[in-house]
Design an enzyme around this catalytic site. Sequence first.
Site, PDB file in Angstrom:
ATOM      1  N   ASP A  19      36.631  39.629  37.080  1.00 49.87           N
ATOM      2  CA  ASP A  19      36.597  41.065  37.358  1.00 49.87           C
ATOM      3  C   ASP A  19      37.193  41.824  36.176  1.00 49.87           C
ATOM      4  O   ASP A  19      38.378  41.674  35.859  1.00 49.87           O
ATOM      5  CB  ASP A  19      37.389  41.387  38.627  1.00 49.87           C
ATOM      6  CG  ASP A  19      36.650  40.977  39.879  1.00 49.87           C
ATOM      7  OD1 ASP A  19      35.494  41.400  40.048  1.00 49.87           O
ATOM      8  OD2 ASP A  19      37.218  40.216  40.688  1.00 49.87           O
ATOM      9  N   ASP A  71      31.165  39.244  47.768  1.00 49.22           N
ATOM     10  CA  ASP A  71      32.423  39.274  47.025  1.00 49.22           C
ATOM     11  C   ASP A  71      33.442  40.050  47.835  1.00 49.22           C
ATOM     12  O   ASP A  71      33.291  41.248  48.052  1.00 49.22           O
ATOM     13  CB  ASP A  71      32.169  39.941  45.668  1.00 49.22           C
ATOM     14  CG  ASP A  71      33.434  40.079  44.830  1.00 49.22           C
ATOM     15  OD1 ASP A  71      34.501  39.611  45.266  1.00 49.22           O
ATOM     16  OD2 ASP A  71      33.341  40.657  43.733  1.00 49.22           O
TER      17      ASP A  71
END
Length: 227
Positions: free
Chosen positions: A33, A172
């Site tokens: 991320d 996610d």
Amino acid sequence: MAVQINPSILSADFARLADEAKAVEGADWLHVDVMDNHFVPNLTLGVPVVESLARATDTPLDCHLMIEDPDRWAPSTWRPVPGPSPSTSRPPPPRCASPRDPGQGRARLHGAQARDADRAVRGPAPRAGHAAGHDGRAGLRGQAFLDIMLPKIRRTRELIAKHGLELWLQVDGGVSASTIERCAEAGADVFVAGSAVYGAADPAEAVRALRTQAEEATANASWACAH
């Protein structure tokens, strides 16, 4: 498409990223991320760290760009990724997409895939690619799974089948041993798991256990049996 397990480095020890990457060897991708504290309320890793991480592992990197200007940074984030990964796809590549600017990105990503679940199944869409669904508030880790996402996953899978697309459907956020089967039954086949993997005593075993659960749930899912 086969089940994919994608550990999220966001839940790893940032002081030991190389070791943490090795701890999940056997995973399909390593989810990274990239956040800029503008698009989302968190600041994580930038291009130099992604480059170092790519050199430290043979596991392909799945870079999730949660930043204000993905068109500027996506190419440099993509280049360090070794081997086949969700950042490589058959041409023509899509533009960079974000919820604020869906499908209007300026830069082509040299083959990188960047799709949003809400538009990946609305034409025109590639016949091969990657649709991502984020469960929870983007930019924060350790969030609980939201069951209200399950109908969205099912609908996305139905549209993928209806249009004859070859898309991975990624979930996610909040993926764990207690939620992964519901996600797989609904239609997901790529699972990003953070604390469920890196919070375990043996992260590699956690990856294997999650894969087994997802594969068994997929085998019995109506959407998979229809193919």
